[in-house]
Design a protein around this motif. Structure first.
Motif, PDB file in Angstrom:
ATOM      1  N   GLN A   1      54.454 -60.358  86.084  1.00  0.00           N
ATOM      2  CA  GLN A   1      53.268 -61.001  86.633  1.00  0.00           C
ATOM      3  C   GLN A   1      52.027 -60.135  86.464  1.00  0.00           C
ATOM      4  O   GLN A   1      50.937 -60.643  86.183  1.00  0.00           O
ATOM      5  CB  GLN A   1      53.487 -61.333  88.108  1.00  0.00           C
ATOM      6  CG  GLN A   1      54.468 -62.470  88.333  1.00  0.00           C
ATOM      7  CD  GLN A   1      54.635 -62.819  89.801  1.00  0.00           C
ATOM      8  OE1 GLN A   1      54.118 -62.127  90.686  1.00  0.00           O
ATOM      9  NE2 GLN A   1      55.356 -63.892  90.069  1.00  0.00           N
ATOM     10  N   ARG A   2      52.175 -58.826  86.610  1.00  0.00           N
ATOM     11  CA  ARG A   2      51.024 -57.945  86.388  1.00  0.00           C
ATOM     12  C   ARG A   2      50.580 -57.999  84.924  1.00  0.00           C
ATOM     13  O   ARG A   2      49.393 -57.991  84.621  1.00  0.00           O
ATOM     14  CB  ARG A   2      51.369 -56.511  86.793  1.00  0.00           C
ATOM     15  CG  ARG A   2      51.504 -56.301  88.289  1.00  0.00           C
ATOM     16  CD  ARG A   2      51.433 -54.824  88.642  1.00  0.00           C
ATOM     17  NE  ARG A   2      52.499 -54.058  88.010  1.00  0.00           N
ATOM     18  CZ  ARG A   2      53.708 -53.870  88.520  1.00  0.00           C
ATOM     19  NH1 ARG A   2      54.016 -54.423  89.680  1.00  0.00           N
ATOM     20  NH2 ARG A   2      54.614 -53.155  87.884  1.00  0.00           N
TER      21      ARG A   2
ATOM     22  N   GLN B   1      36.790 -65.270  90.156  1.00  0.00           N
ATOM     23  CA  GLN B   1      37.328 -65.256  91.511  1.00  0.00           C
ATOM     24  C   GLN B   1      38.813 -65.626  91.511  1.00  0.00           C
ATOM     25  O   GLN B   1      39.628 -64.990  92.197  1.00  0.00           O
ATOM     26  CB  GLN B   1      36.544 -66.228  92.391  1.00  0.00           C
ATOM     27  CG  GLN B   1      36.991 -66.244  93.850  1.00  0.00           C
ATOM     28  CD  GLN B   1      36.165 -67.207  94.686  1.00  0.00           C
ATOM     29  OE1 GLN B   1      35.557 -68.155  94.164  1.00  0.00           O
ATOM     30  NE2 GLN B   1      36.116 -66.977  95.988  1.00  0.00           N
ATOM     31  N   ALA B   2      39.167 -66.656  90.751  1.00  0.00           N
ATOM     32  CA  ALA B   2      40.565 -67.075  90.688  1.00  0.00           C
ATOM     33  C   ALA B   2      41.431 -65.999  90.061  1.00  0.00           C
ATOM     34  O   ALA B   2      42.568 -65.761  90.501  1.00  0.00           O
ATOM     35  CB  ALA B   2      40.685 -68.376  89.890  1.00  0.00           C
ATOM     36  N   LEU B   3      40.916 -65.321  89.053  1.00  0.00           N
ATOM     37  CA  LEU B   3      41.694 -64.270  88.399  1.00  0.00           C
ATOM     38  C   LEU B   3      41.878 -63.073  89.318  1.00  0.00           C
ATOM     39  O   LEU B   3      42.956 -62.460  89.340  1.00  0.00           O
ATOM     40  CB  LEU B   3      41.005 -63.846  87.107  1.00  0.00           C
ATOM     41  CG  LEU B   3      41.706 -62.749  86.308  1.00  0.00           C
ATOM     42  CD1 LEU B   3      43.156 -63.106  86.021  1.00  0.00           C
ATOM     43  CD2 LEU B   3      40.953 -62.477  85.010  1.00  0.00           C
ATOM     44  N   ARG B   4      40.877 -62.721  90.084  1.00  0.00           N
ATOM     45  CA  ARG B   4      41.019 -61.609  91.027  1.00  0.00           C
ATOM     46  C   ARG B   4      42.106 -61.898  92.057  1.00  0.00           C
ATOM     47  O   ARG B   4      42.863 -61.001  92.433  1.00  0.00           O
ATOM     48  CB  ARG B   4      39.687 -61.341  91.718  1.00  0.00           C
ATOM     49  CG  ARG B   4      38.661 -60.664  90.824  1.00  0.00           C
ATOM     50  CD  ARG B   4      37.358 -60.445  91.553  1.00  0.00           C
ATOM     51  NE  ARG B   4      36.374 -59.783  90.700  1.00  0.00           N
ATOM     52  CZ  ARG B   4      35.096 -59.580  91.038  1.00  0.00           C
ATOM     53  NH1 ARG B   4      34.675 -59.993  92.221  1.00  0.00           N
ATOM     54  NH2 ARG B   4      34.283 -58.980  90.198  1.00  0.00           N
ATOM     55  N   LEU B   5      42.177 -63.144  92.498  1.00  0.00           N
ATOM     56  CA  LEU B   5      43.238 -63.510  93.430  1.00  0.00           C
ATOM     57  C   LEU B   5      44.598 -63.370  92.763  1.00  0.00           C
ATOM     58  O   LEU B   5      45.544 -62.835  93.366  1.00  0.00           O
ATOM     59  CB  LEU B   5      43.035 -64.949  93.911  1.00  0.00           C
ATOM     60  CG  LEU B   5      44.149 -65.516  94.807  1.00  0.00           C
ATOM     61  CD1 LEU B   5      44.290 -64.696  96.088  1.00  0.00           C
ATOM     62  CD2 LEU B   5      43.886 -66.984  95.129  1.00  0.00           C
ATOM     63  N   ALA B   6      44.726 -63.830  91.532  1.00  0.00           N
ATOM     64  CA  ALA B   6      45.995 -63.722  90.813  1.00  0.00           C
ATOM     65  C   ALA B   6      46.391 -62.263  90.624  1.00  0.00           C
ATOM     66  O   ALA B   6      47.575 -61.905  90.759  1.00  0.00           O
ATOM     67  CB  ALA B   6      45.889 -64.425  89.459  1.00  0.00           C
ATOM     68  N   GLU B   7      45.422 -61.417  90.327  1.00  0.00           N
ATOM     69  CA  GLU B   7      45.705 -59.994  90.156  1.00  0.00           C
ATOM     70  C   GLU B   7      46.164 -59.370  91.472  1.00  0.00           C
ATOM     71  O   GLU B   7      47.073 -58.530  91.494  1.00  0.00           O
ATOM     72  CB  GLU B   7      44.458 -59.276  89.634  1.00  0.00           C
ATOM     73  CG  GLU B   7      44.111 -59.646  88.195  1.00  0.00           C
ATOM     74  CD  GLU B   7      42.759 -59.120  87.768  1.00  0.00           C
ATOM     75  OE1 GLU B   7      42.569 -58.858  86.569  1.00  0.00           O
ATOM     76  OE2 GLU B   7      41.862 -58.981  88.643  1.00  0.00           O
ATOM     77  N   ALA B   8      45.560 -59.785  92.570  1.00  0.00           N
ATOM     78  CA  ALA B   8      45.921 -59.232  93.870  1.00  0.00           C
ATOM     79  C   ALA B   8      47.316 -59.663  94.309  1.00  0.00           C
ATOM     80  O   ALA B   8      48.027 -58.899  94.977  1.00  0.00           O
ATOM     81  CB  ALA B   8      44.887 -59.655  94.914  1.00  0.00           C
ATOM     82  N   LEU B   9      47.713 -60.870  93.938  1.00  0.00           N
ATOM     83  CA  LEU B   9      49.015 -61.405  94.363  1.00  0.00           C
ATOM     84  C   LEU B   9      50.153 -61.029  93.428  1.00  0.00           C
ATOM     85  O   LEU B   9      51.321 -61.174  93.788  1.00  0.00           O
ATOM     86  CB  LEU B   9      48.951 -62.931  94.470  1.00  0.00           C
ATOM     87  CG  LEU B   9      48.058 -63.528  95.565  1.00  0.00           C
ATOM     88  CD1 LEU B   9      48.085 -65.048  95.490  1.00  0.00           C
ATOM     89  CD2 LEU B   9      48.518 -63.073  96.951  1.00  0.00           C
TER      90      LEU B   9
END
Length: 295
Positions: free
Chosen positions: A90-91, A76-84
């Motif tokens: 950063q990508r 869940q935390a990684l999905r947020l990082a990927e979205a932001l």
């Protein structure tokens, strides 16, 4: 950020003593295996700051490494990082974290995600120029995949060497504690005990200097593998005490140490010290022949 999130020697060269909150507190919590508490400190800023979101994801991924649990929270935390994530760097960093999480899930988690790990790390490589700050960490993680999933020690050695040299140039001593350890394990697999001892000793020394307490026990156990019997018993006992004090982490080292009989003499066929023994995942890739470590 280094290896898996906040570190005592950030890319800008500041030491831990010069770090500003919450980074300094996050490092202290992380180094003692308090990943949940560290992640909570970062949660408010992680909702809108891409860099903090990635740091939080890396912390929770590291928790998976040491506990072999909490996979949904890390995801869940990684999905947020990927979205932001904004911009190429950063990508790339988010893709590198994705590859590492998939790798860990393959060796400690419920299923094989080798293809995902390779794809994510390949995407990271395509995004990063050769001299990018994120290259050493990428090289290290590609080495892990080569060593522990693909069983290609030659490719792993090359990747670890690149990571080791790159981390040295950037002053990333935490990452070098990992690369020293893996290069030493590969040296030991070739029968080079002197080189192996030098690497394991350097890894332990760096972790003690940095105060990376949660990483000291694996370094002690690895050094025991190339030590004289009396010293090996002492090192394993010290590692076991530290694992107990930290609540049983790393879990794979706790299991390995508990399987070592009194006196520190392993039974025939048992895995070498410093090697995680979580039991084989569904794909059976982790076996007693593994000479390195998961991370």
């Amino acid at each position: 950020m280094s290896e898996h999130g906040w570190s005592p020697n950030s890319p800008d060269g500041r030491g831990r003593a010069a770090a500003e909150e919450p980074g300094d507190t996050v490092w202290r919590l992380r180094s003692r295996g308090c990943w949940q508490e560290a992640a909570e400190l970062l949660r408010p800023a992680a909702e809108h700051d891409p860099a903090v979101a990635l740091a939080r994801a890396e912390l929770l991924i590291e928790q998976c490494l040491f506990t072999a649990s909490q996979w949904p929270q890390a995801e869940q935390a990684l999905r947020l990082a990927e979205a932001l994530a904004e911009g190429t760097e950063q990508r790339a960093a988010a893709a590198c974290a994705r590859g590492f999480l998939a790798y860990l899930a393959s060796v400690l988690g419920p299923r094989d995600r080798l293809d995902e790990a390779q794809a994510a790390l390949g995407r990271t490589s395509a995004l990063l120029p050769p001299d990018a700050p994120g290259r050493p960490l990428l090289d290290f993680r590609r080495g892990l995949v080569a060593e522990n999933l693909l069983r290609d020690r030659g490719a792993a050695w090359i990747a670890y060497r690149r990571a080791h040299e790159g981390a040295g140039e950037r002053g990333d001593e935490l990452l070098r504690s990992y690369t020293w350890r893996h290069l030493a394990a590969l040296a030991l697999s070739r029968g080079e005990r002197g080189n192996a001892r030098e690497g394991f000793d350097a890894s332990l020394r760096l972790r003690e200097q940095l105060g990376f307490t949660v990483g000291v026990a694996p370094a002690l156990a690895a050094l025991a593998e190339v030590s004289e019997p009396t010293e090996a018993v002492r090192l394993r006992a010290e590692a076991a005490r530290l694992v107990h004090a930290l609540g049983g982490v790393p879990v794979w080292l706790a299991r390995q140490l508990s399987s070592t009989p009194p006196g520190g003499v392993r039974t025939p066929g048992s895995p070498p010290d410093g090697v995680p023994t979580p039991g084989p995942p569904p794909d059976g890739r982790i076996t007693g022949e593994t000479r390195g470590a998961i991370s």
